[in-house]
Enzyme design. Structure first.
Site, mmCIF file in Angstrom:
data_model
loop_
_atom_site.group_PDB
_atom_site.id
_atom_site.type_symbol
_atom_site.label_atom_id
_atom_site.label_comp_id
_atom_site.label_asym_id
_atom_site.label_seq_id
_atom_site.Cartn_x
_atom_site.Cartn_y
_atom_site.Cartn_z
ATOM 1 C CB SER A 68 17.429 -31.142 46.377
ATOM 2 O OG SER A 68 16.262 -30.501 45.954
ATOM 3 C CE LYS A 71 15.577 -31.680 43.060
ATOM 4 N NZ LYS A 71 15.622 -30.199 43.218
ATOM 5 C CE1 TYR A 196 12.126 -33.878 42.709
ATOM 6 C CE2 TYR A 196 10.041 -32.986 43.507
ATOM 7 C CZ TYR A 196 11.414 -32.880 43.346
ATOM 8 O OH TYR A 196 12.076 -31.777 43.837
ATOM 9 C CE1 TYR A 248 18.491 -27.142 44.866
ATOM 10 C CE2 TYR A 248 19.111 -26.290 47.003
ATOM 11 C CZ TYR A 248 18.518 -27.258 46.226
ATOM 12 O OH TYR A 248 17.974 -28.342 46.820
ATOM 13 C CB VAL A 266 14.495 -27.920 51.458
ATOM 14 C CG1 VAL A 266 14.722 -26.891 50.381
ATOM 15 C CG2 VAL A 266 13.575 -29.022 51.007
HETATM 16 N N1 GLN Z 1 11.086 -31.968 47.757
HETATM 17 C C1 GLN Z 1 11.633 -30.655 47.615
HETATM 18 C C2 GLN Z 1 10.864 -29.862 46.590
HETATM 19 O O1 GLN Z 1 10.537 -30.380 45.569
HETATM 20 C C3 GLN Z 1 13.071 -30.741 47.257
HETATM 21 C C4 GLN Z 1 13.691 -29.392 47.040
HETATM 22 C C5 GLN Z 1 15.005 -29.205 47.699
HETATM 23 O O2 GLN Z 1 15.490 -29.991 48.507
HETATM 24 N N2 GLN Z 1 15.612 -28.087 47.392
HETATM 25 O O3 GLN Z 1 10.581 -28.715 46.771
#
Ligand code: GLN
Length: 312
Positions: A68, A71, A196, A248, A266
């Site tokens: 993430s 992003k 993505y 988050y 994550v």
């Molecule tokens: N690739 C992960 C997902 O889409 C990214 C989510 C994350 O890092 N929180 O679930």
């Protein structure tokens, strides 16, 4: 207040070891099979200062995928490619209070537009706003952008993590179909997801994140080359999202405990910025129940307290 680097260099090893113990309280993400074998008790940090000071310590030798954290940069690229108006037609500017992969508000709120670009639904739409004729071209542009910001042309994709996420992503696939049905995602689902998942699978080091963070800390201006790499206003937009949504549904708690813009992934990575001062990259794969690195957050909280980093 400027950070005392002599003191930081002297104290950081001990702070890292104290925070490493906390990793025991977390769990490595397993829903993406390619992440399941990450070293649970690893912890490393890189801090790059605007005046040229640099420190990299702990388990910084391990590469990890951006997940993430990507992003932040896909949003910047989409803003540069498609413009602010188009981007905010498609995603909102508000935190959700829900999990990062939640579907809930897509159905609850009309017109089913993702609340912000840092939840998965928002980031999937943002991936569709990156310029390029094919998913391969879009993904290559995203990788080039990361290489440029990190000043490291050896950065690439972790193909195992990429394919294991692509092959198991029922939840993200559902989000994407929901977004098409809501009239928000206007591109092909699988093609958008390819972009993505590829951005999430870009493999970096703590030092790479610190270098990219430094550019954001300096409002997109590279002091070494004298180039405004990213328009200042777009950097302000992503820094605002990092404060309100970067961790988050633990972003409020992080603002209180650490008080700086940050974005987690994550894989256990965290990109953080002390505005006007430094870029920070952290890795600690054991996560808390909100999906943030437990030891990483602990270490940043200790550092912020010790060196008075909070913006608030
Ligand atoms: N690739 C992960 C997902 O889409 C990214 C989510 C994350 O890092 N929180 O679930």
């Amino acid at each position: 207040m400027a950070t005392n680097w002599q003191q930081l260099r002297a104290e950081l090893p001990q702070l890292v070891e104290q925070s490493r113990v906390i990793a025991e309280e977390g769990e490595v993400a397993t829903y993406i099979p390619g992440l399941a074998n990450s070293p649970k008790d690893a912890l490393g940090i890189s801090i790059f200062d605007i005046k040229g000071e640099r420190i990299t310590i702990g388990d910084c030798g391990i590469g990890f995928t951006m997940q993430s954290i990507s992003k932040v940069f896909s949003l910047l690229l989409a803003l540069m490619d498609s413009g602010e108006e188009r981007v905010f037609e498609k995603v909102g500017m508000e935190p959700t209070g829900d999990d990062f992969n939640s579907m809930l508000k897509l159905e609850l709120v009309d017109p089913g537009k993702p609340f912000n670009p840092f939840i998965n639904a928002g980031a999937i739409v943002i991936a569709s706003l990156i310029a390029g004729e094919t998913p391969a071209v879009k993904s290559a542009r995203m990788l080039d952008f990361i290489r440029k910001l990190a000043k490291d042309n050896s950065i690439g994709w972790n193909e195992d993590v990429y394919s294991s996420e692509r092959d198991t992503a029922n939840r993200n696939r559902s989000l994407a179909y929901f977004l098409v049905d809501n009239g928000i995602l206007e591109e092909d689902v699988e093609e958008t997801l390819e972009v993505y998942f590829r951005q999430c699978a870009i493999q970096v080091s703590c030092a790479n994140l610190a270098q990219m963070g430094l550019l954001l800390a300096n409002n997109g201006f590279d002091t070494e080359t004298g180039e405004q790499v990213i328009p200042r206003h777009f950097v302000q937009i992503v820094k605002s999202f990092m404060v309100t949504c970067g961790m988050y549904n633990a972003s409020g708690e992080f603002a209180i405990q650490v008080g700086i813009p940050a974005k987690s992934g994550v894989s256990g990575g965290i990109l953080a910025i002390v505005p006007g001062q430094m870029g920070i990259g952290v890795v600690g794969p054991a996560l808390n129940n909100k999906g943030n690195s437990v030891a990483g957050v602990h270490l940043l909280a200790r550092l912020s307290e010790q060196y008075d980093w909070s913006m608030f």
